[in-house]
Design an enzyme around this catalytic site. Structure first.
Site, PDB file in Angstrom:
ATOM      1  N   TYR A   1       1.070  -1.253  -0.023  1.00  0.00           N
ATOM      2  CA  TYR A   1      -0.008  -0.058   0.166  1.00  0.00           C
ATOM      3  C   TYR A   1       0.854   1.267   0.116  1.00  0.00           C
ATOM      4  O   TYR A   1       0.567   2.252  -0.596  1.00  0.00           O
ATOM      5  CB  TYR A   1      -1.020  -0.040   1.182  1.00  0.00           C
ATOM      6  CG  TYR A   1      -1.913   0.856   1.011  1.00  0.00           C
ATOM      7  CD1 TYR A   1      -3.130   0.852  -0.088  1.00  0.00           C
ATOM      8  CD2 TYR A   1      -2.474   1.963   2.013  1.00  0.00           C
ATOM      9  CE1 TYR A   1      -4.162   1.799  -0.465  1.00  0.00           C
ATOM     10  CE2 TYR A   1      -3.397   2.869   1.500  1.00  0.00           C
ATOM     11  CZ  TYR A   1      -4.205   2.627   0.630  1.00  0.00           C
ATOM     12  OH  TYR A   1      -5.261   3.456   0.552  1.00  0.00           O
TER      13      TYR A   1
ATOM     14  N   LYS B   1      -3.445   8.478   3.233  1.00  0.00           N
ATOM     15  CA  LYS B   1      -4.733   8.135   3.893  1.00  0.00           C
ATOM     16  C   LYS B   1      -4.778   8.617   5.383  1.00  0.00           C
ATOM     17  O   LYS B   1      -5.809   8.991   5.804  1.00  0.00           O
ATOM     18  CB  LYS B   1      -5.332   6.740   3.629  1.00  0.00           C
ATOM     19  CG  LYS B   1      -5.536   6.575   2.266  1.00  0.00           C
ATOM     20  CD  LYS B   1      -6.612   6.972   1.657  1.00  0.00           C
ATOM     21  CE  LYS B   1      -7.211   6.300   0.311  1.00  0.00           C
ATOM     22  NZ  LYS B   1      -7.911   7.240  -0.295  1.00  0.00           N
TER      23      LYS B   1
HETATM   24  P1  NAD Z   1     -11.730   4.177  -9.128  1.00  0.00           P
HETATM   25  O1  NAD Z   1     -10.415   3.757  -9.912  1.00  0.00           O
HETATM   26  O2  NAD Z   1     -12.897   3.459  -9.668  1.00  0.00           O
HETATM   27  O3  NAD Z   1     -11.881   5.503  -8.667  1.00  0.00           O
HETATM   28  C1  NAD Z   1     -10.707   6.287  -8.358  1.00  0.00           C
HETATM   29  C2  NAD Z   1     -11.136   7.737  -8.851  1.00  0.00           C
HETATM   30  O4  NAD Z   1     -10.396   8.735  -8.674  1.00  0.00           O
HETATM   31  C3  NAD Z   1     -11.503   7.625 -10.535  1.00  0.00           C
HETATM   32  O5  NAD Z   1     -12.790   7.967 -10.778  1.00  0.00           O
HETATM   33  C4  NAD Z   1     -10.391   8.555 -11.100  1.00  0.00           C
HETATM   34  O6  NAD Z   1     -10.836   9.402 -12.213  1.00  0.00           O
HETATM   35  C5  NAD Z   1     -10.389   9.590 -10.024  1.00  0.00           C
HETATM   36  N1  NAD Z   1      -9.126  10.628  -9.974  1.00  0.00           N
HETATM   37  C6  NAD Z   1      -7.826  10.406 -10.030  1.00  0.00           C
HETATM   38  N2  NAD Z   1      -7.164  11.319 -10.339  1.00  0.00           N
HETATM   39  C7  NAD Z   1      -8.075  12.285 -10.412  1.00  0.00           C
HETATM   40  C8  NAD Z   1      -7.893  13.679 -10.486  1.00  0.00           C
HETATM   41  N3  NAD Z   1      -6.653  14.411 -10.832  1.00  0.00           N
HETATM   42  N4  NAD Z   1      -9.113  14.456 -10.756  1.00  0.00           N
HETATM   43  C9  NAD Z   1     -10.237  14.001 -10.267  1.00  0.00           C
HETATM   44  N5  NAD Z   1     -10.283  12.670 -10.170  1.00  0.00           N
HETATM   45  C10 NAD Z   1      -9.179  11.868 -10.118  1.00  0.00           C
HETATM   46  O7  NAD Z   1     -11.138   3.255  -7.775  1.00  0.00           O
HETATM   47  P2  NAD Z   1     -11.907   3.315  -6.342  1.00  0.00           P
HETATM   48  O8  NAD Z   1     -11.230   1.966  -5.562  1.00  0.00           O
HETATM   49  O9  NAD Z   1     -13.301   3.145  -6.266  1.00  0.00           O
HETATM   50  O10 NAD Z   1     -11.300   4.349  -5.445  1.00  0.00           O
HETATM   51  C11 NAD Z   1     -12.143   5.435  -4.893  1.00  0.00           C
HETATM   52  C12 NAD Z   1     -11.605   5.801  -3.555  1.00  0.00           C
HETATM   53  O11 NAD Z   1     -11.856   4.496  -2.878  1.00  0.00           O
HETATM   54  C13 NAD Z   1     -10.246   6.270  -3.517  1.00  0.00           C
HETATM   55  O12 NAD Z   1      -9.905   7.215  -2.629  1.00  0.00           O
HETATM   56  C14 NAD Z   1      -9.485   4.926  -2.838  1.00  0.00           C
HETATM   57  O13 NAD Z   1      -8.361   5.345  -2.360  1.00  0.00           O
HETATM   58  C15 NAD Z   1     -10.464   4.459  -1.934  1.00  0.00           C
HETATM   59  N6  NAD Z   1     -10.742   3.085  -1.650  1.00  0.00           N
HETATM   60  C16 NAD Z   1     -10.280   2.039  -2.579  1.00  0.00           C
HETATM   61  C17 NAD Z   1     -10.516   0.799  -2.087  1.00  0.00           C
HETATM   62  C18 NAD Z   1     -10.455  -0.433  -2.955  1.00  0.00           C
HETATM   63  O14 NAD Z   1     -10.116  -1.506  -2.395  1.00  0.00           O
HETATM   64  N7  NAD Z   1     -10.618  -0.580  -4.207  1.00  0.00           N
HETATM   65  C19 NAD Z   1     -10.294   0.373  -0.585  1.00  0.00           C
HETATM   66  C20 NAD Z   1     -10.233   1.342   0.318  1.00  0.00           C
HETATM   67  C21 NAD Z   1     -10.280   2.918  -0.078  1.00  0.00           C
END
Ligand code: NAD
Length: 265
Positions: free
Chosen positions: A166, A173
């Site tokens: 990570y 985070k």
């Molecule tokens: P995802 O790839 O579907 O979403 C990530 C989003 O970030 C995308 O829509 C992307 O366009 C956006 N993004 C990146 N750079 C950007 C910028 N410059 N301007 C605007 N938007 C931007 O992936 P996800 O897993 O749904 O991620 C969403 C959130 O969930 C994130 O904060 C991620 O860290 C968090 N998260 C994910 C997980 C997991 O296991 N997938 C677990 C815990 C937390």
């Protein structure tokens, strides 16, 4: 004698009449997509953003199925782009009830290396896009939340404990969670509640950038007390609850939706 409060209590979960902005839909697998669908299922009207023209069709595949009245580009690196989104919300709605920030990014080389090796530019970029953009969005949302509202960010357990691979996103985070607590303290008097939702691993586009993510996913689904993978629908259910009136006295929390994984040593 049935409890006379029951209909009123059920109504507290209803989001009819509420308007929310969803940042971070990349495609139908995004956590933001699961949350947007849950908000809409509970009656909310939405605004959403897409990163760029290339990603737009994948975003509209989600938003076209929802009561999404405003769809605008929203690259948080571009000066003025977030401001333009809030200007349109002000013009069209004049208010906002909730905001979901589900945006994260770290440059690949910095993300795949040791935290102690990450570059100043990579660290700054990850912090700006994944953390400070939440504070910028909160500041822009504040004047639109005259009758209160809810701001949600999305975090991960790698903020608290060292989760293999990570890396840089751990400190980022941690900063996001701390930002949530300070924002909750600063905005509470205005009735604006602020939370971080902390899902267990879910296979999304952002997640695929983390090395050996499939192993993390398999390991956590096998060992978590609830013994099954978390879905974006699970996250959506929590998000919809948090923005509802049923959660009106809860603020400043980091809430795991991880099948109990956070309990394990
Ligand atoms: P995802 O790839 O579907 O979403 C990530 C989003 O970030 C995308 O829509 C992307 O366009 C956006 N993004 C990146 N750079 C950007 C910028 N410059 N301007 C605007 N938007 C931007 O992936 P996800 O897993 O749904 O991620 C969403 C959130 O969930 C994130 O904060 C991620 O860290 C968090 N998260 C994910 C997980 C997991 O296991 N997938 C677990 C815990 C937390």
């Amino acid at each position: 004698m049935p409890a006379p409060l029951a209909p009123a209590l059920a109504g507290m979960f209803d989001l009819t009449g509420k308007r929310g902005l969803v940042l971070g839909i990349a495609n139908e697998h995004s956590i933001a997509a699961g949350c947007a669908r849950a908000f809409a299922a509970c009656g909310a009207t939405l605004a959403a953003t897409y990163l760029n023209e290339k990603s737009k069709p994948y975003v509209t595949a989600v938003t076209d199925t929802l009561p999404c009245e405003i769809l605008l580009p929203g690259d948080v690196r571009e000066p003025g782009m977030l401001e333009a989104v809030f200007a349109e919300i002000t013009r069209s709605w004049g208010r906002l009830d909730f905001l979901l920030h589900a945006i994260a990014f770290a440059p690949r080389d910095d993300l795949h290396g040791r935290v102690v090796d990450c570059s100043a530019a990579g660290f700054a970029s990850a912090m700006d896009i994944s953390c400070h953009s939440f504070l910028r969005a909160a500041k822009l949302a504040e004047p639109l939340m005259q009758s209160g509202g809810t701001l949600l960010a999305v975090t991960f357990y790698g903020s608290e404990r060292v989760v293999a691979h990570y890396n840089l996103m751990g400190p980022v985070k941690a900063a996001l969670e701390s930002s949530v607590r300070y924002a909750a303290a600063e905005l509470g008097a205005k009735g604006i509640r602020v939370h971080a939702i902390s899902p267990g691993p879910i296979m999304t586009r952002a997640a695929s950038g983390i090395e050996r993510f499939d192993e993390l996913l398999a390991r956590t689904s096998a060992t978590a007390p609830e013994n099954q993978p978390v879905t974006i629908e699970d996250v959506g259910g929590l998000a919809a609850f948090l923005v509802s009136d049923a959660a009106k006295m809860i603020t400043g929390t980091v809430i795991p939706v991880d099948g109990g994984q956070h309990l394990l040593a």
